[in-house]
Design a protein around this motif. Structure first.
Motif, PDB file in Angstrom:
ATOM      1  N   ALA A   1      15.175   8.689   1.121  1.00 39.53           N
ATOM      2  CA  ALA A   1      16.254   8.997   0.182  1.00 39.53           C
ATOM      3  C   ALA A   1      17.489   9.488   0.919  1.00 39.53           C
ATOM      4  O   ALA A   1      17.402  10.191   1.916  1.00 39.53           O
ATOM      5  N   TYR A   2      18.628   9.079   0.408  1.00 47.10           N
ATOM      6  CA  TYR A   2      19.903   9.545   0.925  1.00 47.10           C
ATOM      7  C   TYR A   2      20.251  10.871   0.260  1.00 47.10           C
ATOM      8  O   TYR A   2      19.847  11.136  -0.870  1.00 47.10           O
ATOM      9  N   LYS A   3      21.032  11.659   0.947  1.00 50.26           N
ATOM     10  CA  LYS A   3      21.554  12.902   0.369  1.00 50.26           C
ATOM     11  C   LYS A   3      22.895  12.560  -0.290  1.00 50.26           C
ATOM     12  O   LYS A   3      23.763  11.960   0.342  1.00 50.26           O
TER      13      LYS A   3
ATOM     14  N   VAL B   1      28.987   5.267   2.064  1.00 52.49           N
ATOM     15  CA  VAL B   1      27.627   5.493   2.550  1.00 52.49           C
ATOM     16  C   VAL B   1      27.696   5.703   4.057  1.00 52.49           C
ATOM     17  O   VAL B   1      28.300   4.903   4.777  1.00 52.49           O
ATOM     18  N   ASP B   2      27.094   6.785   4.501  1.00 51.03           N
ATOM     19  CA  ASP B   2      26.994   7.079   5.929  1.00 51.03           C
ATOM     20  C   ASP B   2      25.542   6.822   6.334  1.00 51.03           C
ATOM     21  O   ASP B   2      24.663   7.657   6.097  1.00 51.03           O
ATOM     22  N   GLU B   3      25.306   5.647   6.922  1.00 48.51           N
ATOM     23  CA  GLU B   3      23.943   5.249   7.291  1.00 48.51           C
ATOM     24  C   GLU B   3      23.373   6.140   8.391  1.00 48.51           C
ATOM     25  O   GLU B   3      22.181   6.429   8.403  1.00 48.51           O
ATOM     26  N   ASN B   4      24.222   6.568   9.321  1.00 48.80           N
ATOM     27  CA  ASN B   4      23.748   7.394  10.434  1.00 48.80           C
ATOM     28  C   ASN B   4      23.173   8.719   9.953  1.00 48.80           C
ATOM     29  O   ASN B   4      22.185   9.204  10.490  1.00 48.80           O
ATOM     30  N   ASN B   5      23.826   9.321   8.959  1.00 51.20           N
ATOM     31  CA  ASN B   5      23.386  10.622   8.443  1.00 51.20           C
ATOM     32  C   ASN B   5      22.618  10.519   7.126  1.00 51.20           C
ATOM     33  O   ASN B   5      22.270  11.538   6.542  1.00 51.20           O
TER      34      ASN B   5
END
Length: 104
Positions: A2-4, A80-84
């Motif tokens: 899950a993404y934050k 969207v920040d894929e790295n974080n």
């Protein structure tokens, strides 16, 4: 995984303004609460598959990865920040607004 989901100060302010407008200008607290609930539910669901929504078509925002989707009469703008593994909700804007004035 899950993404934050993170709301920017501008997005928080936008949501508060939407609530205030419906509750006080339109004098409908019940509708304001229902709209707030729908916005929160849909924004929270960005934690899974945030790239499913389309990119904003105009440059330079398209190449910067600005995405958006509608909820009722509002548009949710985010990146969207894929790295974080984060989704950054930037703005929640009425669909009738002049978007060129927002994204200068």
């Amino acid at each position: 995984m899950a993404y934050k989901v993170i709301l920017s100060p501008e997005a928080i302010n936008d949501i508060q303004n939407i609530y205030d407008y419906i509750a006080y200008e339109k004098q409908s607290v019940i509708n304001a609460e229902a709209q707030l609930s729908r916005l929160q539910k849909e924004i929270t669901q960005l934690d899974t598959l945030p790239n499913a929504f389309r990119l904003y078509p105009k440059e330079p925002w398209h190449s910067r990865g600005l995405r958006y989707f509608p909820i009722d009469n509002y548009l949710i703008f985010y990146t969207v920040d894929e790295n974080n593994q984060t989704v950054n909700v930037l703005r929640v804007i009425g669909g009738q607004m002049d978007l060129s004035q927002i994204w200068k």
